[in-house]
Design a protein around this motif. Structure first.
Motif, PDB file in Angstrom:
ATOM      1  N   GLY A  91       4.750   9.389  -9.256  1.00 57.16           N
ATOM      2  CA  GLY A  91       3.762   9.906  -8.301  1.00 57.16           C
ATOM      3  C   GLY A  91       3.712   9.001  -7.086  1.00 57.16           C
ATOM      4  O   GLY A  91       3.132   7.905  -7.164  1.00 57.16           O
ATOM      5  N   PHE A  92       4.321   9.434  -6.009  1.00 54.24           N
ATOM      6  CA  PHE A  92       4.469   8.558  -4.838  1.00 54.24           C
ATOM      7  C   PHE A  92       3.124   8.098  -4.302  1.00 54.24           C
ATOM      8  O   PHE A  92       2.946   6.917  -3.962  1.00 54.24           O
ATOM      9  CB  PHE A  92       5.269   9.291  -3.763  1.00 54.24           C
ATOM     10  CG  PHE A  92       5.882   8.357  -2.763  1.00 54.24           C
ATOM     11  CD1 PHE A  92       7.057   7.676  -3.061  1.00 54.24           C
ATOM     12  CD2 PHE A  92       5.280   8.135  -1.533  1.00 54.24           C
ATOM     13  CE1 PHE A  92       7.628   6.803  -2.157  1.00 54.24           C
ATOM     14  CE2 PHE A  92       5.845   7.257  -0.615  1.00 54.24           C
ATOM     15  CZ  PHE A  92       7.022   6.597  -0.932  1.00 54.24           C
ATOM     16  N   GLY A  93       2.171   9.024  -4.236  1.00 56.98           N
ATOM     17  CA  GLY A  93       0.852   8.673  -3.691  1.00 56.98           C
ATOM     18  C   GLY A  93       0.150   7.614  -4.520  1.00 56.98           C
ATOM     19  O   GLY A  93      -0.173   6.521  -4.003  1.00 56.98           O
ATOM     20  N   PRO A  94      -0.122   7.878  -5.817  1.00 53.75           N
ATOM     21  CA  PRO A  94      -0.833   6.898  -6.639  1.00 53.75           C
ATOM     22  C   PRO A  94      -0.083   5.560  -6.749  1.00 53.75           C
ATOM     23  O   PRO A  94      -0.706   4.489  -6.731  1.00 53.75           O
ATOM     24  CB  PRO A  94      -0.914   7.577  -8.014  1.00 53.75           C
ATOM     25  CG  PRO A  94      -0.714   9.026  -7.755  1.00 53.75           C
ATOM     26  CD  PRO A  94       0.130   9.141  -6.536  1.00 53.75           C
ATOM     27  N   GLU A  95       1.245   5.618  -6.857  1.00 58.88           N
ATOM     28  CA  GLU A  95       2.011   4.373  -7.020  1.00 58.88           C
ATOM     29  C   GLU A  95       1.973   3.527  -5.753  1.00 58.88           C
ATOM     30  O   GLU A  95       1.808   2.308  -5.808  1.00 58.88           O
ATOM     31  CB  GLU A  95       3.466   4.694  -7.404  1.00 58.88           C
ATOM     32  CG  GLU A  95       3.632   5.250  -8.804  1.00 58.88           C
ATOM     33  CD  GLU A  95       3.149   4.286  -9.883  1.00 58.88           C
ATOM     34  OE1 GLU A  95       3.491   3.089  -9.819  1.00 58.88           O
ATOM     35  OE2 GLU A  95       2.409   4.745 -10.775  1.00 58.88           O
ATOM     36  N   THR A  96       2.139   4.181  -4.594  1.00 56.30           N
ATOM     37  CA  THR A  96       2.070   3.395  -3.348  1.00 56.30           C
ATOM     38  C   THR A  96       0.651   2.898  -3.100  1.00 56.30           C
ATOM     39  O   THR A  96       0.464   1.838  -2.490  1.00 56.30           O
ATOM     40  CB  THR A  96       2.565   4.221  -2.143  1.00 56.30           C
ATOM     41  OG1 THR A  96       1.879   5.466  -2.117  1.00 56.30           O
ATOM     42  CG2 THR A  96       4.062   4.458  -2.200  1.00 56.30           C
ATOM     43  N   ALA A  97      -0.344   3.649  -3.602  1.00 53.66           N
ATOM     44  CA  ALA A  97      -1.735   3.186  -3.446  1.00 53.66           C
ATOM     45  C   ALA A  97      -1.934   1.846  -4.140  1.00 53.66           C
ATOM     46  O   ALA A  97      -2.644   0.965  -3.632  1.00 53.66           O
ATOM     47  CB  ALA A  97      -2.701   4.228  -4.004  1.00 53.66           C
ATOM     48  N   LYS A  98      -1.295   1.665  -5.286  1.00 54.48           N
ATOM     49  CA  LYS A  98      -1.426   0.398  -6.021  1.00 54.48           C
ATOM     50  C   LYS A  98      -0.915  -0.767  -5.177  1.00 54.48           C
ATOM     51  O   LYS A  98      -1.516  -1.840  -5.134  1.00 54.48           O
ATOM     52  CB  LYS A  98      -0.615   0.451  -7.323  1.00 54.48           C
ATOM     53  CG  LYS A  98      -1.194   1.352  -8.397  1.00 54.48           C
ATOM     54  CD  LYS A  98      -0.271   1.282  -9.611  1.00 54.48           C
ATOM     55  CE  LYS A  98      -0.535   2.394 -10.590  1.00 54.48           C
ATOM     56  NZ  LYS A  98       0.504   2.472 -11.632  1.00 54.48           N
ATOM     57  N   ILE A  99       0.233  -0.544  -4.503  1.00 55.45           N
ATOM     58  CA  ILE A  99       0.853  -1.655  -3.777  1.00 55.45           C
ATOM     59  C   ILE A  99       0.293  -1.789  -2.354  1.00 55.45           C
ATOM     60  O   ILE A  99       0.504  -2.801  -1.691  1.00 55.45           O
ATOM     61  CB  ILE A  99       2.403  -1.511  -3.777  1.00 55.45           C
ATOM     62  CG1 ILE A  99       3.094  -2.874  -3.699  1.00 55.45           C
ATOM     63  CG2 ILE A  99       2.899  -0.606  -2.663  1.00 55.45           C
ATOM     64  CD1 ILE A  99       2.916  -3.726  -4.913  1.00 55.45           C
ATOM     65  N   VAL A 100      -0.435  -0.749  -1.886  1.00 54.31           N
ATOM     66  CA  VAL A 100      -1.055  -0.837  -0.551  1.00 54.31           C
ATOM     67  C   VAL A 100      -2.512  -1.296  -0.668  1.00 54.31           C
ATOM     68  O   VAL A 100      -2.932  -2.249   0.003  1.00 54.31           O
ATOM     69  CB  VAL A 100      -0.981   0.526   0.179  1.00 54.31           C
ATOM     70  CG1 VAL A 100      -1.771   0.477   1.494  1.00 54.31           C
ATOM     71  CG2 VAL A 100       0.474   0.880   0.470  1.00 54.31           C
ATOM     72  N   PHE A 101      -3.282  -0.622  -1.546  1.00 54.68           N
ATOM     73  CA  PHE A 101      -4.716  -0.939  -1.648  1.00 54.68           C
ATOM     74  C   PHE A 101      -5.066  -1.763  -2.893  1.00 54.68           C
ATOM     75  O   PHE A 101      -6.199  -2.222  -3.023  1.00 54.68           O
ATOM     76  CB  PHE A 101      -5.542   0.355  -1.674  1.00 54.68           C
ATOM     77  CG  PHE A 101      -5.380   1.191  -0.430  1.00 54.68           C
ATOM     78  CD1 PHE A 101      -5.660   0.662   0.825  1.00 54.68           C
ATOM     79  CD2 PHE A 101      -4.925   2.494  -0.511  1.00 54.68           C
ATOM     80  CE1 PHE A 101      -5.496   1.431   1.977  1.00 54.68           C
ATOM     81  CE2 PHE A 101      -4.757   3.256   0.629  1.00 54.68           C
ATOM     82  CZ  PHE A 101      -5.044   2.738   1.876  1.00 54.68           C
ATOM     83  N   GLY A 102      -4.132  -1.887  -3.808  1.00 53.58           N
ATOM     84  CA  GLY A 102      -4.419  -2.658  -5.011  1.00 53.58           C
ATOM     85  C   GLY A 102      -4.944  -1.807  -6.145  1.00 53.58           C
ATOM     86  O   GLY A 102      -5.125  -2.305  -7.259  1.00 53.58           O
ATOM     87  N   ARG A 103      -5.247  -0.556  -5.906  1.00 52.30           N
ATOM     88  CA  ARG A 103      -5.708   0.365  -6.964  1.00 52.30           C
ATOM     89  C   ARG A 103      -5.368   1.789  -6.563  1.00 52.30           C
ATOM     90  O   ARG A 103      -5.018   2.044  -5.389  1.00 52.30           O
ATOM     91  CB  ARG A 103      -7.202   0.198  -7.197  1.00 52.30           C
ATOM     92  CG  ARG A 103      -8.079   0.496  -5.991  1.00 52.30           C
ATOM     93  CD  ARG A 103      -9.524   0.194  -6.284  1.00 52.30           C
ATOM     94  NE  ARG A 103      -9.790  -1.232  -6.339  1.00 52.30           N
ATOM     95  CZ  ARG A 103     -10.071  -1.966  -5.245  1.00 52.30           C
ATOM     96  NH1 ARG A 103     -10.106  -1.414  -4.059  1.00 52.30           N
ATOM     97  NH2 ARG A 103     -10.300  -3.250  -5.345  1.00 52.30           N
ATOM     98  N   GLU A 104      -5.497   2.689  -7.538  1.00 54.35           N
ATOM     99  CA  GLU A 104      -5.113   4.075  -7.276  1.00 54.35           C
ATOM    100  C   GLU A 104      -6.219   4.808  -6.521  1.00 54.35           C
ATOM    101  O   GLU A 104      -7.030   5.530  -7.127  1.00 54.35           O
ATOM    102  CB  GLU A 104      -4.813   4.802  -8.593  1.00 54.35           C
ATOM    103  CG  GLU A 104      -3.481   4.418  -9.207  1.00 54.35           C
ATOM    104  CD  GLU A 104      -3.127   5.286 -10.407  1.00 54.35           C
ATOM    105  OE1 GLU A 104      -2.553   4.734 -11.361  1.00 54.35           O
ATOM    106  OE2 GLU A 104      -3.437   6.495 -10.376  1.00 54.35           O
TER     107      GLU A 104
END
Lengths: 84, 495
Positions: free
Chosen positions: B223-236
């Motif tokens: 899931g590109f959105g949730p996974e990149t959210a982890k590395i951008v914002f630190g959480r989904e």
């Protein structure tokens, strides 16, 4: 090609041919103008140097004039002209 | 403990993207300069196991390894277009940043305890990792490990990249440094030899590229959105924003590469000066003091030592060579108390003839092992007695690069400088013999330098004059040598 293959010793006949070629070309010592030389080794330059044709050699000539200040010179010949 | 994505981890992840892109591209530039890979340190033509060129070399004319160099596109290499000097600068400056970032990253992993996420604490992780692969191949998503942010194959992959692949690349890179090889010959043998190290370094590159491709694929699958959210914002959270920011960051990396490449191609001298100022300090500190302690066995000598550079194509040199260099003289002068001139016979009759069997490292990546005999340079230095202000030696050669080296960029008389302290190294030699015979013409007859802790281009061939100077900034373009002036290498090249 190691250093041993770069320069080759010539036979008496080959030396004679070199001298004949030098005489026919009117080759003279660049320092004293003498036309008498002792023939030394032949350096194969066809492989090592960019500007040389495949069959070219530079044959070492030493001017026999004892007063010559730069007696060591050389003549460029094709292998076919003296190595047969 | 809770395994999250702390701010430092996210910043380092982004920095790593930039470093990896530059490392891979500049690495390909370095590969392009000798696009062949070997298992043997002889680097014998035709024995390469990997070949990334279609060039065919002539058999009836002397060619050198500059003729084998390839020009790769800037789309794959940094900066592209046959600019090894620039590729090296980018590779080395990036690797310094990458290693520093890596050290901080690993330190923070251990300080915060986040390293546990990468460590398999049970043997069961390995069969589970295999099951995970099967699950992925069945177009399904495997479960994460209990209490972990990753599944088993992710844990093993990330752990292997951080704790095995990254150090492997650093060590195989270091094993290609002539200074390290010369001081610690066992280290290069540990890898199976210098060409093994180079080949393994290439496999490390492939492993990184493979990891990056699979990593991106997995991010998309999970899931590109949730996974990149982890590395951008630190959480989904905010997956759409995370995707937009990720795309913007990737476009930023592309723009950075375009600007860096264009600037490097148009202003190589600036890159050489700026990056060189940093790289040279590190090299001088870490590699410059290392002295060569090599002694390869006779059985290891390369049957046909490779060649770089072409001999002086001028009649005066050929005539001198035909007469076995009887008329050859070398002047040693400049900032010395006693300028001297030596004939070849003078040098040959020195009582302290030294012979060494050593590995030759070309800057392009090939190697050969040769036996060299001559006079330790320090003896000449002690004879002429340098003045206190002398800092460098300039080796002037008989080579006219415009005439003799049409494959190389630039014109003028070839020269190289070395620092005075290198002249005192025990295996720094003025060599007049190779493998027990007079030095062959193609290897620099009648006299060449051997400087075993530096790459090959520093070892001037066909030397006609040695000059001691306090500073080389007024010679040529002022960079310390013909190759430094024209192809932007560094003056000190212990790697």
């Amino acid at each position: 090609m190691g250093s041993a293959e770069e320069r080759r010793e010539l036979t008496d006949d080959q030396r004679e041919r070199v001298l004949r070629e030098a005489e026919e070309r009117g080759f003279a010592c660049g320092c004293c103008g003498s036309g008498e030389f002792k023939v030394g080794k032949a350096l194969y330059v066809g492989f090592l140097f960019l500007s040389e044709n495949h069959d070219n050699y530079v044959v070492a000539l030493t001017c026999k004039n004892r007063d010559c200040r730069t007696p060591r010179t050389g003549i460029k010949l094709k292998g076919a002209e003296f190595l047969y | 403990m809770e395994f999250g994505y702390p701010w430092w981890l996210r910043i380092e992840h982004f920095a790593n993207i930039i470093f990896m892109v530059f490392l891979i591209r500049s690495g390909l530039e370095i590969l392009a300069t000798h696009p062949k890979l070997y298992w043997s340190d002889d680097s014998r033509p035709g024995s390469e196991w990997g070949r990334f060129t279609k060039k065919v070399m002539p058999k009836d004319k002397l060619y050198d390894t500059l003729d084998e160099e390839e020009s790769y596109s800037s789309l794959v290499s940094m900066p592209g277009h046959k600019m090894l000097g620039m590729g090296r600068h980018w590779h080395f400056i990036t690797v310094l940043g990458w290693i520093m970032t890596g050290i901080i990253y690993v330190a923070l992993l251990f300080i915060t305890g986040q390293y546990h996420r990468y460590v398999p604490y049970s043997w069961e992780v390995f069969p589970r990792a295999w099951q995970d692969i099967v699950t992925y191949l069945s177009f399904d998503l495997p479960p994460t490990l209990p209490g972990q942010p990753f599944n088993a194959i992710q844990q093993l992959s990330y752990g292997a990249v951080i704790f095995i692949l990254a150090p492997f690349q650093i060590l195989t890179g270091a094993a290609q440094s002539p200074a390290i090889e010369a001081r610690f010959p066992w280290f290069v043998r540990l890898w199976g030899g210098r060409q093994w190290a180079r080949s393994l370094h290439f496999f490390g590159l492939l492993a990184f590229v493979g990891f990056i491709v699979i990593h991106l694929l997995m991010v998309t699958v999970h899931g590109f959105g949730p996974e990149t959210a982890k590395i951008v914002f630190g959480r989904e959270e905010h997956p759409v924003w995370a995707m937009l920011i990720t795309f913007a960051a990737l476009i930023g990396v592309v723009i950075l590469n375009v600007i860096a490449t264009k600037y490097t191609l148009s202003h190589p001298r600036n890159i050489q000066r700026w990056f060189g100022a940093v790289i040279m300090k590190v090299r001088r500190l870490g590699l410059h003091p290392l002295t060569s302690r090599q002694n390869y066995s006779k059985s290891e000598l390369t049957p046909e030592h490779r060649v770089n550079g072409k001999p002086p194509d001028v009649d005066s040199y050929k005539i001198m060579a035909a007469h076995d260099f009887v008329d050859y003289t070398i002047e040693v002068g400049g900032l010395v108390e006693r300028p001297m001139t030596f004939t070849l016979e003078d040098l040959r009759t020195f009582p302290t003839k030294q012979t060494q069997r050593v590995l030759h490292n070309c800057v392009q990546g090939w190697t050969s092992i040769g036996e060299w005999s001559g006079i330790p340079l320090r003896q000449i230095v002690e004879l002429v007695k340098p003045l206190p202000e002398a800092r460098h030696l300039v080796f002037w050669t008989m080579q006219d690069t415009e005439r003799d080296e049409p494959s190389a960029e630039g014109v003028g008389q070839f020269y190289e400088t070395i620092d005075l302290d290198l002249a005192y190294h025990p295996q720094t030699l003025l060599a007049y013999e190779m493998n027990g015979e007079p030095l062959p013409i193609k290897h620099g007859a009648p006299l060449r330098l051997r400087l075993e802790t530096q790459v090959g281009f520093k070892m001037a061939k066909w030397i006609e004059r040695i000059e001691f100077v306090s500073d080389y900034s007024q010679i040529g373009e002022g960079m310390g040598g013909w190759r430094e002036d024209n192809v932007f290498y560094d003056q000190d090249v212990g790697i």
